[in-house]
Write a protein that holds these residues in place. Structure first.
Motif, PDB file in Angstrom:
ATOM      1  N   LEU A  23       0.829  -1.211   0.000  1.00 52.40           N
ATOM      2  CA  LEU A  23       0.000   0.000   0.000  1.00 52.40           C
ATOM      3  C   LEU A  23       0.859   1.255   0.000  1.00 52.40           C
ATOM      4  O   LEU A  23       0.541   2.234  -0.693  1.00 52.40           O
ATOM      5  CB  LEU A  23      -0.933  -0.009   1.216  1.00 52.40           C
ATOM      6  CG  LEU A  23      -1.841   1.222   1.371  1.00 52.40           C
ATOM      7  CD1 LEU A  23      -2.723   1.397   0.148  1.00 52.40           C
ATOM      8  CD2 LEU A  23      -2.678   1.112   2.638  1.00 52.40           C
ATOM      9  N   LEU A  24       1.955   1.249   0.762  1.00 53.59           N
ATOM     10  CA  LEU A  24       2.844   2.406   0.810  1.00 53.59           C
ATOM     11  C   LEU A  24       3.426   2.708  -0.572  1.00 53.59           C
ATOM     12  O   LEU A  24       3.500   3.879  -0.985  1.00 53.59           O
ATOM     13  CB  LEU A  24       3.967   2.161   1.817  1.00 53.59           C
ATOM     14  CG  LEU A  24       4.996   3.276   1.988  1.00 53.59           C
ATOM     15  CD1 LEU A  24       4.321   4.582   2.436  1.00 53.59           C
ATOM     16  CD2 LEU A  24       6.078   2.870   2.988  1.00 53.59           C
ATOM     17  N   VAL A  25       3.817   1.678  -1.297  1.00 54.26           N
ATOM     18  CA  VAL A  25       4.367   1.868  -2.639  1.00 54.26           C
ATOM     19  C   VAL A  25       3.316   2.475  -3.560  1.00 54.26           C
ATOM     20  O   VAL A  25       3.592   3.436  -4.307  1.00 54.26           O
ATOM     21  CB  VAL A  25       4.875   0.528  -3.211  1.00 54.26           C
ATOM     22  CG1 VAL A  25       5.236   0.677  -4.691  1.00 54.26           C
ATOM     23  CG2 VAL A  25       6.078   0.030  -2.425  1.00 54.26           C
ATOM     24  N   VAL A  26       2.096   1.937  -3.515  1.00 55.49           N
ATOM     25  CA  VAL A  26       1.027   2.447  -4.380  1.00 55.49           C
ATOM     26  C   VAL A  26       0.706   3.897  -4.046  1.00 55.49           C
ATOM     27  O   VAL A  26       0.574   4.754  -4.937  1.00 55.49           O
ATOM     28  CB  VAL A  26      -0.236   1.570  -4.245  1.00 55.49           C
ATOM     29  CG1 VAL A  26      -1.408   2.191  -5.005  1.00 55.49           C
ATOM     30  CG2 VAL A  26       0.041   0.168  -4.759  1.00 55.49           C
ATOM     31  N   ALA A  38      -0.235  15.847  -1.103  1.00 52.14           N
ATOM     32  CA  ALA A  38      -0.720  14.478  -1.317  1.00 52.14           C
ATOM     33  C   ALA A  38       0.113  13.448  -0.560  1.00 52.14           C
ATOM     34  O   ALA A  38      -0.374  12.354  -0.265  1.00 52.14           O
ATOM     35  CB  ALA A  38      -0.720  14.160  -2.813  1.00 52.14           C
ATOM     36  N   TRP A  39       1.365  13.813  -0.247  1.00 55.10           N
ATOM     37  CA  TRP A  39       2.229  12.867   0.477  1.00 55.10           C
ATOM     38  C   TRP A  39       1.743  12.588   1.890  1.00 55.10           C
ATOM     39  O   TRP A  39       2.179  11.623   2.522  1.00 55.10           O
ATOM     40  CB  TRP A  39       3.662  13.403   0.521  1.00 55.10           C
ATOM     41  CG  TRP A  39       4.345  13.307  -0.814  1.00 55.10           C
ATOM     42  CD1 TRP A  39       4.445  14.294  -1.745  1.00 55.10           C
ATOM     43  CD2 TRP A  39       4.987  12.163  -1.362  1.00 55.10           C
ATOM     44  NE1 TRP A  39       5.117  13.850  -2.858  1.00 55.10           N
ATOM     45  CE2 TRP A  39       5.470  12.534  -2.650  1.00 55.10           C
ATOM     46  CE3 TRP A  39       5.220  10.874  -0.909  1.00 55.10           C
ATOM     47  CZ2 TRP A  39       6.154  11.645  -3.475  1.00 55.10           C
ATOM     48  CZ3 TRP A  39       5.909   9.984  -1.732  1.00 55.10           C
ATOM     49  CH2 TRP A  39       6.373  10.373  -2.988  1.00 55.10           C
ATOM     50  N   ILE A  40       0.803  13.399   2.381  1.00 54.03           N
ATOM     51  CA  ILE A  40       0.223  13.127   3.706  1.00 54.03           C
ATOM     52  C   ILE A  40      -0.466  11.761   3.727  1.00 54.03           C
ATOM     53  O   ILE A  40      -0.569  11.106   4.760  1.00 54.03           O
ATOM     54  CB  ILE A  40      -0.773  14.248   4.090  1.00 54.03           C
ATOM     55  CG1 ILE A  40      -0.041  15.582   4.204  1.00 54.03           C
ATOM     56  CG2 ILE A  40      -1.496  13.918   5.388  1.00 54.03           C
ATOM     57  CD1 ILE A  40      -0.955  16.755   4.507  1.00 54.03           C
ATOM     58  N   GLY A  41      -0.924  11.343   2.546  1.00 54.75           N
ATOM     59  CA  GLY A  41      -1.587  10.032   2.469  1.00 54.75           C
ATOM     60  C   GLY A  41      -0.712   8.875   2.885  1.00 54.75           C
ATOM     61  O   GLY A  41      -1.214   7.803   3.225  1.00 54.75           O
ATOM     62  N   CYS A  42       0.605   9.076   2.869  1.00 53.10           N
ATOM     63  CA  CYS A  42       1.520   8.006   3.276  1.00 53.10           C
ATOM     64  C   CYS A  42       1.419   7.698   4.769  1.00 53.10           C
ATOM     65  O   CYS A  42       1.928   6.659   5.230  1.00 53.10           O
ATOM     66  CB  CYS A  42       2.960   8.376   2.923  1.00 53.10           C
ATOM     67  SG  CYS A  42       3.299   8.423   1.138  1.00 53.10           S
ATOM     68  N   VAL A  43       0.773   8.587   5.507  1.00 55.82           N
ATOM     69  CA  VAL A  43       0.645   8.364   6.953  1.00 55.82           C
ATOM     70  C   VAL A  43      -0.099   7.061   7.241  1.00 55.82           C
ATOM     71  O   VAL A  43       0.261   6.310   8.154  1.00 55.82           O
ATOM     72  CB  VAL A  43      -0.086   9.554   7.618  1.00 55.82           C
ATOM     73  CG1 VAL A  43      -0.445   9.227   9.061  1.00 55.82           C
ATOM     74  CG2 VAL A  43       0.779  10.809   7.551  1.00 55.82           C
ATOM     75  N   LEU A  76      -8.504  -2.372   4.150  1.00 55.47           N
ATOM     76  CA  LEU A  76      -8.048  -0.984   4.132  1.00 55.47           C
ATOM     77  C   LEU A  76      -7.236  -0.681   2.876  1.00 55.47           C
ATOM     78  O   LEU A  76      -7.348   0.403   2.291  1.00 55.47           O
ATOM     79  CB  LEU A  76      -7.207  -0.694   5.380  1.00 55.47           C
ATOM     80  CG  LEU A  76      -7.966  -0.536   6.701  1.00 55.47           C
ATOM     81  CD1 LEU A  76      -6.979  -0.388   7.860  1.00 55.47           C
ATOM     82  CD2 LEU A  76      -8.904   0.660   6.645  1.00 55.47           C
ATOM     83  N   THR A  77      -6.428  -1.644   2.459  1.00 54.63           N
ATOM     84  CA  THR A  77      -5.625  -1.451   1.255  1.00 54.63           C
ATOM     85  C   THR A  77      -6.510  -1.303   0.024  1.00 54.63           C
ATOM     86  O   THR A  77      -6.321  -0.384  -0.789  1.00 54.63           O
ATOM     87  CB  THR A  77      -4.656  -2.629   1.068  1.00 54.63           C
ATOM     88  OG1 THR A  77      -3.750  -2.673   2.174  1.00 54.63           O
ATOM     89  CG2 THR A  77      -3.863  -2.489  -0.224  1.00 54.63           C
ATOM     90  N   GLY A  78      -7.477  -2.195  -0.123  1.00 51.64           N
ATOM     91  CA  GLY A  78      -8.378  -2.101  -1.265  1.00 51.64           C
ATOM     92  C   GLY A  78      -9.167  -0.814  -1.279  1.00 51.64           C
ATOM     93  O   GLY A  78      -9.372  -0.204  -2.344  1.00 51.64           O
ATOM     94  N   LEU A  83      -9.677   5.054  -3.329  1.00 54.49           N
ATOM     95  CA  LEU A  83     -10.090   6.402  -2.909  1.00 54.49           C
ATOM     96  C   LEU A  83      -8.962   7.429  -2.947  1.00 54.49           C
ATOM     97  O   LEU A  83      -9.220   8.628  -3.150  1.00 54.49           O
ATOM     98  CB  LEU A  83     -10.692   6.359  -1.501  1.00 54.49           C
ATOM     99  CG  LEU A  83     -12.013   5.620  -1.337  1.00 54.49           C
ATOM    100  CD1 LEU A  83     -12.478   5.660   0.110  1.00 54.49           C
ATOM    101  CD2 LEU A  83     -13.095   6.210  -2.242  1.00 54.49           C
ATOM    102  N   PHE A  84      -7.721   6.995  -2.739  1.00 55.12           N
ATOM    103  CA  PHE A  84      -6.630   7.966  -2.654  1.00 55.12           C
ATOM    104  C   PHE A  84      -6.392   8.745  -3.943  1.00 55.12           C
ATOM    105  O   PHE A  84      -5.946   9.902  -3.888  1.00 55.12           O
ATOM    106  CB  PHE A  84      -5.336   7.287  -2.203  1.00 55.12           C
ATOM    107  CG  PHE A  84      -4.219   8.248  -1.942  1.00 55.12           C
ATOM    108  CD1 PHE A  84      -4.294   9.164  -0.888  1.00 55.12           C
ATOM    109  CD2 PHE A  84      -3.106   8.279  -2.765  1.00 55.12           C
ATOM    110  CE1 PHE A  84      -3.268  10.078  -0.663  1.00 55.12           C
ATOM    111  CE2 PHE A  84      -2.081   9.182  -2.542  1.00 55.12           C
ATOM    112  CZ  PHE A  84      -2.166  10.086  -1.484  1.00 55.12           C
TER     113      PHE A  84
END
Length: 235
Positions: A23-26, A38-43, A76-78, A83-84
């Motif tokens: 998920l982190l890579v995607v 957008a990098w906040i999504g990596c949290v 959560l990954t799916g 959505l991201f």
């Protein structure tokens, strides 16, 4: 047994650590195409990764937790993968949020199931000498299980007991006898825990004697349960 242990732990690591890394890579790839915010999504995947590392150390020998964690991480990954993209202005994947959630959940559950089967199928008597907490399902009682770890046996009516009457544990040292016999299906059984919707069914069962009490545990793995208890009771 050592090769089986390594294989099982690789699958568990894939569920607890591999899913968050994927998920982190995607998320990182998607974020790289948008604004800095957008990098906040990596949290989210980083938090999952941290929890995965911590939980893996706690659950590595407890198969009863693998399904829940793998299913949660997969779902959560799916959901996040679909959505991201909204964060960079791409909206169409959002319509796949529900299918993405379902596919991720099923994939996570399948991974946990693979780890469980790799551990137990075919059953190896040497498992009794390992630190794995072994799970035996009770026939005719939804969700009820017998858990055998290194020093105690636990009977519970729910995967996550929420009250004292849903679970009872006995140190292995207090067990005075285990006997296998067959139920006809008409017996009235007594359990050390409160159970609901119990259905008497014919088949193998175990009489467990501990702390001066006798309990009848209907399980299709009666012989295996007795072998495990006998082996782990040895000093």
């Amino acid at each position: 047994m050592e090769s089986r242990h390594r294989r099982v732990q690789r699958i568990v690591a894939a569920a607890y650590v591999g899913i968050p890394v994927l998920l982190l890579v995607v998320v990182a790839v998607i974020a790289s195409r948008g604004k800095a915010a957008a990098w906040i999504g990596c949290v989210v995947p980083v938090a999952m990764l941290v929890f995965g590392f911590v939980l893996r150390r706690r659950h590595r020998y407890q198969p009863r937790w693998w399904t829940g964690v793998a299913g949660l991480f997969g779902g959560l990954t799916g959901l996040m993968v679909t959505l991201f993209p909204l964060a960079i202005g791409v909206w169409w994947p959002a319509v796949l949020a529900l299918p993405g959630l379902i596919v991720g959940l099923v994939a996570g559950l399948a991974l946990a199931r693979t780890a469980d089967r790799a551990l137990l199928v075919p059953f190896d008597p040497e498992l009794a000498g390992t630190p794995y907490e072994l799970v035996f399902r009770l026939r005719g009682i939804p969700l009820a299980t017998v858990l055998v770890d290194a020093d105690k046996v636990t009977i519970q009516s729910h995967p996550v007991p929420r009250a004292d009457h849903q679970s009872r544990s006995y140190p292995l040292s207090t067990i005075t006898g285990t006997h296998e016999f067959s139920l006809m299906g008409a017996e009235r059984l007594k359990f050390p825990i409160t159970v609901a919707h119990a259905t008497a069914t014919p088949g193998p069962a175990v009489i467990l004697q501990a702390n001066g009490e006798d309990w009848v545990l209907p399980t299709n793995q009666a012989g295996t349960l007795i072998d495990v208890l006998t082996t782990r009771r040895k000093p």
